[in-house]
Enzyme design. Structure first.
Site, mmCIF file in Angstrom:
data_model
loop_
_atom_site.group_PDB
_atom_site.id
_atom_site.type_symbol
_atom_site.label_atom_id
_atom_site.label_comp_id
_atom_site.label_asym_id
_atom_site.label_seq_id
_atom_site.Cartn_x
_atom_site.Cartn_y
_atom_site.Cartn_z
ATOM 1 N N SER A 20 6.897 35.675 50.750
ATOM 2 C CA SER A 20 6.407 35.677 51.724
ATOM 3 C C SER A 20 5.230 36.839 51.590
ATOM 4 O O SER A 20 5.364 38.115 51.443
ATOM 5 C CB SER A 20 7.275 36.226 53.005
ATOM 6 N N LEU A 21 3.820 36.542 51.978
ATOM 7 C CA LEU A 21 2.638 37.469 52.154
ATOM 8 C C LEU A 21 2.905 37.903 53.501
ATOM 9 O O LEU A 21 1.854 38.826 53.567
ATOM 10 C CB LEU A 21 1.540 36.691 51.534
ATOM 11 N N LYS A 71 12.047 28.040 62.397
ATOM 12 C CA LYS A 71 11.008 27.434 63.522
ATOM 13 C C LYS A 71 11.308 27.015 64.639
ATOM 14 O O LYS A 71 11.297 27.109 65.659
ATOM 15 C CB LYS A 71 9.610 27.092 62.801
ATOM 16 N N ASN A 92 6.532 29.970 65.551
ATOM 17 C CA ASN A 92 6.514 31.366 64.277
ATOM 18 C C ASN A 92 6.244 32.675 64.369
ATOM 19 O O ASN A 92 6.232 33.169 63.858
ATOM 20 C CB ASN A 92 5.553 30.493 63.761
ATOM 21 N N ASP A 108 0.143 28.891 64.589
ATOM 22 C CA ASP A 108 0.425 28.015 62.939
ATOM 23 C C ASP A 108 -1.365 27.162 63.476
ATOM 24 O O ASP A 108 -2.600 27.204 63.328
ATOM 25 C CB ASP A 108 0.970 27.879 62.472
ATOM 26 N N GLY A 131 -0.226 13.020 54.850
ATOM 27 C CA GLY A 131 0.968 13.267 55.285
ATOM 28 C C GLY A 131 1.727 13.822 56.130
ATOM 29 O O GLY A 131 0.534 13.627 57.147
ATOM 30 N N ALA A 132 3.400 13.565 56.029
ATOM 31 C CA ALA A 132 3.561 14.495 57.908
ATOM 32 C C ALA A 132 4.936 15.078 57.411
ATOM 33 O O ALA A 132 6.076 14.268 57.864
ATOM 34 C CB ALA A 132 4.291 12.591 57.975
ATOM 35 N N ARG A 156 4.103 8.276 53.559
ATOM 36 C CA ARG A 156 4.552 7.433 51.946
ATOM 37 C C ARG A 156 6.156 6.575 52.997
ATOM 38 O O ARG A 156 6.285 5.639 51.758
ATOM 39 C CB ARG A 156 5.645 8.370 51.736
ATOM 40 N N GLN A 248 -3.217 32.471 61.344
ATOM 41 C CA GLN A 248 -2.093 33.133 61.727
ATOM 42 C C GLN A 248 -0.991 34.612 62.130
ATOM 43 O O GLN A 248 -0.752 34.685 63.507
ATOM 44 C CB GLN A 248 -1.364 31.616 61.776
#
Length: 278
Positions: A20-21, A71, A92, A108, A131-132, A156, A248
């Protein structure tokens, strides 16, 4: 977890958490804001250990950043969550109020909007989401705030398609679902948001149009992705996952410390330096 009255604490929780940054970002902000009695740590916490961790926090705690898999798990443990967090069932950010209440938010979504705005993108006529997964619901919420027309999601499986339709209904946003096999079509949209894991969009790089518009790729390590590299080479605007991470975090720092504005450039520079050192 005691501390002197003057010390304020914050931390990021999740599992895995070592990469984590968030500590780099928040500590850089504290330094710049002169908050020398503030500390920011990281803790390896999963769904099982979360209630116990929250239960033993003292009054010196100002807030928490949450990453996967917490989350959604944190929501029943909070006193209140914002409408933004409720819209995607994801928190978050937790802020502890002076009277000891736990308030959850999602930075976010506004972080994505702010990252796009920084690149001059205030509004688009249509958008495509690749994507989902977990990030796609936040992406859909963010895109719905700036898109005046159609949003198309490329997925997909039928299960993912059903999920995305549900998010659309919750957000009161119309989403057209297309098969991943046709994902090359997405690249012609005025805004393309890639929410997929590393490597997933690599095959699409060769299909980037000659004059691409804006790509928001939520990844940042390794960077650039093949898609982002080709997009940049063709002169398209690229917003990265690092931009999202920084924006964020800016909102988190402002909520936890009450100080505005948080130092965006200082935080970004600290994150870039940390990534370069990996």
């Amino acid at each position: 977890m005691g501390g002197t009255e003057s010390t304020r604490r914050a931390a990021v929780l999740g599992s895995p958490i070592t990469h984590s940054l968030s500590p780099v970002l928040h500590r850089a902000a504290y330094e710049e804001l002169g908050l020398h009695d503030w500390s920011y740590d990281r803790f390896e916490i999963d769904e099982e250990t979360l209630p116990g961790f929250l239960g033993q926090l003292g009054p010196e705690w100002a807030g928490l950043s949450l990453t996967m898999p917490l989350k959604r798990a944190v929501i029943p443990l909070l006193d209140e969550i914002s409408a933004t967090a409720a819209s995607v069932e994801a928190v978050n950010t937790v802020v502890f109020t002076e009277d000891g209440r736990r308030v959850g938010d999602n930075t976010d979504i506004p972080g994505m909007v702010a990252a796009l705005r920084e690149r001059g993108l205030e509004q688009v006529e249509s958008a495509a989401i690749l994507g989902a997964g977990a990030t796609a619901s936040s992406a859909l919420a963010a895109v719905s705030r700036i898109c005046t027309g159609e949003i198309v999601a490329y997925v997909r499986s039928e299960a993912r398609a059903a999920e995305m339709r549900q998010w659309g209904e919750r957000l009161e946003t119309e989403v057209r679902i297309e098969d991943w096999a046709d994902a090359e079509r997405a690249l012609h949209a005025p805004l393309v948001v890639a929410t997929t894991p590393a490597g997933t969009t690599d095959d699409l790089a060769s299909a980037v149009p000659e004059r691409p518009a804006t790509l928001f790729d939520v990844l940042y390590d390794p960077w650039p992705t093949a898609l982002a590299a080709r997009w940049s080479a063709y002169g398209g605007a690229v917003v990265s996952g690092l931009d999202l991470l920084v924006h964020q975090a800016v909102l988190q720092v402002e909520q936890m410390t009450g100080r505005t504005p948080a130092p965006l450039d200082v935080m970004r520079n600290a994150a870039e330096k940390a990534l370069a050192g990996r």
